[in-house]
Design an enzyme around this catalytic site. Sequence first.
Site, PDB file in Angstrom:
ATOM      1  N   ASN A  10       0.878  -1.177   0.000  1.00 31.84           N
ATOM      2  CA  ASN A  10       0.000   0.000   0.000  1.00 31.84           C
ATOM      3  C   ASN A  10       0.910   1.220   0.000  1.00 31.84           C
ATOM      4  O   ASN A  10       1.439   1.600   1.036  1.00 31.84           O
ATOM      5  CB  ASN A  10      -0.891  -0.031   1.254  1.00 31.84           C
ATOM      6  CG  ASN A  10      -1.781   1.191   1.358  1.00 31.84           C
ATOM      7  OD1 ASN A  10      -1.886   1.963   0.401  1.00 31.84           O
ATOM      8  ND2 ASN A  10      -2.428   1.357   2.508  1.00 31.84           N
ATOM      9  N   LYS A  12       0.139   4.176  -0.444  1.00 27.46           N
ATOM     10  CA  LYS A  12      -0.548   5.381   0.071  1.00 27.46           C
ATOM     11  C   LYS A  12      -0.270   6.561  -0.867  1.00 27.46           C
ATOM     12  O   LYS A  12      -0.125   6.364  -2.068  1.00 27.46           O
ATOM     13  CB  LYS A  12      -0.140   5.659   1.516  1.00 27.46           C
ATOM     14  CG  LYS A  12      -0.327   4.428   2.405  1.00 27.46           C
ATOM     15  CD  LYS A  12      -0.247   4.702   3.868  1.00 27.46           C
ATOM     16  CE  LYS A  12      -0.405   3.392   4.630  1.00 27.46           C
ATOM     17  NZ  LYS A  12      -0.457   3.572   6.070  1.00 27.46           N
ATOM     18  N   HIS A  95      -9.754   1.333   4.152  1.00 25.21           N
ATOM     19  CA  HIS A  95      -8.549   1.555   4.952  1.00 25.21           C
ATOM     20  C   HIS A  95      -8.880   2.513   6.096  1.00 25.21           C
ATOM     21  O   HIS A  95      -9.671   3.443   5.929  1.00 25.21           O
ATOM     22  CB  HIS A  95      -7.436   2.126   4.068  1.00 25.21           C
ATOM     23  CG  HIS A  95      -6.115   2.112   4.751  1.00 25.21           C
ATOM     24  ND1 HIS A  95      -5.761   3.078   5.667  1.00 25.21           N
ATOM     25  CD2 HIS A  95      -5.092   1.229   4.701  1.00 25.21           C
ATOM     26  CE1 HIS A  95      -4.562   2.786   6.138  1.00 25.21           C
ATOM     27  NE2 HIS A  95      -4.132   1.663   5.569  1.00 25.21           N
ATOM     28  N   GLU A  97      -7.374   4.948   7.244  1.00 27.50           N
ATOM     29  CA  GLU A  97      -7.134   6.364   6.931  1.00 27.50           C
ATOM     30  C   GLU A  97      -8.322   6.950   6.180  1.00 27.50           C
ATOM     31  O   GLU A  97      -8.673   8.114   6.378  1.00 27.50           O
ATOM     32  CB  GLU A  97      -5.818   6.513   6.135  1.00 27.50           C
ATOM     33  CG  GLU A  97      -4.617   6.285   7.049  1.00 27.50           C
ATOM     34  CD  GLU A  97      -3.396   5.681   6.385  1.00 27.50           C
ATOM     35  OE1 GLU A  97      -3.285   5.700   5.144  1.00 27.50           O
ATOM     36  OE2 GLU A  97      -2.529   5.165   7.128  1.00 27.50           O
ATOM     37  N   GLU A 167      -6.063  -4.606  10.247  1.00 29.52           N
ATOM     38  CA  GLU A 167      -5.012  -3.616  10.502  1.00 29.52           C
ATOM     39  C   GLU A 167      -5.329  -2.837  11.776  1.00 29.52           C
ATOM     40  O   GLU A 167      -6.124  -1.884  11.740  1.00 29.52           O
ATOM     41  CB  GLU A 167      -4.928  -2.629   9.336  1.00 29.52           C
ATOM     42  CG  GLU A 167      -4.579  -3.265   8.010  1.00 29.52           C
ATOM     43  CD  GLU A 167      -3.959  -2.256   7.047  1.00 29.52           C
ATOM     44  OE1 GLU A 167      -2.832  -2.486   6.631  1.00 29.52           O
ATOM     45  OE2 GLU A 167      -4.608  -1.241   6.748  1.00 29.52           O
ATOM     46  N   GLY A 173       1.959   2.510  10.754  1.00 32.16           N
ATOM     47  CA  GLY A 173       2.915   3.600  10.602  1.00 32.16           C
ATOM     48  C   GLY A 173       3.568   4.023  11.909  1.00 32.16           C
ATOM     49  O   GLY A 173       4.218   5.058  11.981  1.00 32.16           O
ATOM     50  N   SER A 213       2.861  -1.977  10.358  1.00 28.53           N
ATOM     51  CA  SER A 213       4.303  -2.054  10.598  1.00 28.53           C
ATOM     52  C   SER A 213       4.911  -3.426  10.288  1.00 28.53           C
ATOM     53  O   SER A 213       5.814  -3.887  10.990  1.00 28.53           O
ATOM     54  CB  SER A 213       4.636  -1.621  12.031  1.00 28.53           C
ATOM     55  OG  SER A 213       4.226  -0.271  12.238  1.00 28.53           O
TER      56      SER A 213
END
Length: 250
Positions: A10, A12, A95, A97, A167, A173, A213
């Site tokens: 991903n 991003k 996701h 985010e 996730e 991150g 991560s």
Amino acid sequence: MKRKNIAAANWKMNTTVQEGVALMTELCAHDLDRDAQVVVCAPATHLYSLGQLSTPDHVATGGQNIYTKDSGAYTGEISCPMLLSTGATYAVVGHSERRAYFAETDEFLGQKAKAALSHGLTPIFCCGEGLEIRKAGNHVAHVMNQLKASFALLTKEEVAKLVIAYEPIWAIGTGETASPEQAQEMHAAIRTFLTQAYGEEIAQGISILYGGSVKPANAKEIFGQPDVDGGLVGGASLKADSFAAIVNSF
Ligand code: PGA
């Protein structure tokens, strides 16, 4: 049924088109495990160029988001037919985010998954809890509720075609990874939910990826868990060497 092992990148909102093409080219120059499905989820601006590269059969591309409508007055959105026309075959849906910054709800994400499936795109459907929920011990219930609310819109046949990515938001991150035991606990709970709702055969066939991560140093141990079928990798997918090492960790 043997489930597919999947290593999904991903990217991003990172890399220019030129940098993305160079990264994909470098990745494909590595000897990548042929038994693993590799999926590179790149920015939509990059997908056509990536699709023009000659890449091995087991390396696919995917979008990071889609809209539910096929075309029309939806400025700035990207439809499933558009994504498919670049050569992409996967799409990340839900996701954390997008849930957090773009207010995407469980129901809307169910609609997005349905739209993707109706066009033959494979959704990588994301779920996961934040730190507060984890600390309160409500993480399993939270993730089950996310899945139930979104999958309510899908038929059994549609659910069977999904890839799911667990996730935990606190591990994305942050450099902090869920332990292999924490990942396995959630993946087993997701598999049990799928078994109860859709039957053993479907549940055993769905690949469930872990994200948060993942790096070369921890991938083998995480992927070695019985219900972990691969990873959705952010930061470590932006370097060809490290993502190749993750692909080769099954
Ligand atoms: P990370 O991101 O690997 O950088 O933690 C994973 C993701 O958000 O998909």
